[in-house]
Design a protein around this motif. Sequence first.
Motif, PDB file in Angstrom:
ATOM      1  N   CYS A   6       0.836  -1.199   0.000  1.00 21.37           N
ATOM      2  CA  CYS A   6       0.000   0.000   0.000  1.00 21.37           C
ATOM      3  C   CYS A   6       0.871   1.248   0.000  1.00 21.37           C
ATOM      4  O   CYS A   6       0.603   2.209  -0.724  1.00 21.37           O
ATOM      5  N   LEU A  10       1.178   4.428  -2.737  1.00 18.14           N
ATOM      6  CA  LEU A  10       1.088   5.839  -2.354  1.00 18.14           C
ATOM      7  C   LEU A  10       2.324   6.605  -2.814  1.00 18.14           C
ATOM      8  O   LEU A  10       2.229   7.740  -3.289  1.00 18.14           O
ATOM      9  N   ILE A 175      -3.421   8.806   4.779  1.00 15.13           N
ATOM     10  CA  ILE A 175      -3.652   7.376   4.581  1.00 15.13           C
ATOM     11  C   ILE A 175      -2.419   6.574   4.977  1.00 15.13           C
ATOM     12  O   ILE A 175      -2.516   5.533   5.637  1.00 15.13           O
ATOM     13  N   GLN A 176      -1.233   7.066   4.582  1.00 14.18           N
ATOM     14  CA  GLN A 176      -0.005   6.348   4.925  1.00 14.18           C
ATOM     15  C   GLN A 176       0.262   6.373   6.426  1.00 14.18           C
ATOM     16  O   GLN A 176       0.812   5.414   6.974  1.00 14.18           O
ATOM     17  N   ASN A 179      -1.856   3.641   7.598  1.00  9.84           N
ATOM     18  CA  ASN A 179      -1.263   2.399   7.090  1.00  9.84           C
ATOM     19  C   ASN A 179       0.012   2.051   7.860  1.00  9.84           C
ATOM     20  O   ASN A 179       0.262   0.898   8.194  1.00  9.84           O
TER      21      ASN A 179
END
Length: 201
Positions: A6, A10, A175-176, A179
């Motif tokens: 993921c 990104l 988001i990271q 994550n």
Amino acid sequence: MCSGGCAKCLGITLIPLAVLSVLANILLFFPGGKTVNSNDHITDEVWFFGGLIGSGVLMIFPALVFLGLKNNDCCGCCGNESCGKRFAMFSSIIFAAVGFVGAAYCFIVSAVAIHKGPKCEINGNWTYPFIDGNYLSNHTLWEQCKTPVDVIPWNLTLFSILLILSAVQVVLCGIQAVNGLIGTICGDCKCCGCCGGDGPI
């Protein structure tokens, strides 16, 4: 998908966004697509380098870190559950924060520049005639700016691009961060022991 995979996605997305931000910031140094006689005639917010530094240089480092998180074998550390991945994912949170701050800086600078309007020549004086943002809804006011020609649509377009690009970068870095937190707690892949996984899935 592994958290490292993921992160790689990104990172791949952030790099072109950073390049576009740098290009947009550089173009802003040529109001209306033309060179000016004095640097004092360039809108102040251009010199804040929101796209060049904030969404550009500061975004390249997180993007490269995110890309590198997938390179290691997530199960290749002699049976060690952490595989060094938890620390790597934790460090990615820090870089995501750096990218978030850089993108947020660019977003704020762009928003201020759009509201304030460009510097242009009116009756021989270089000033900011639209400092209250009224030009956005009243295009007839644009005729007040005689020089540089087309500076208003030029600045408005490029700063709007920077605003959108930086907003997307803020979301991706957020988001990271999530994550990376998941990767720190669970490891990169389930095969590293996350939630009781015993082998590759």
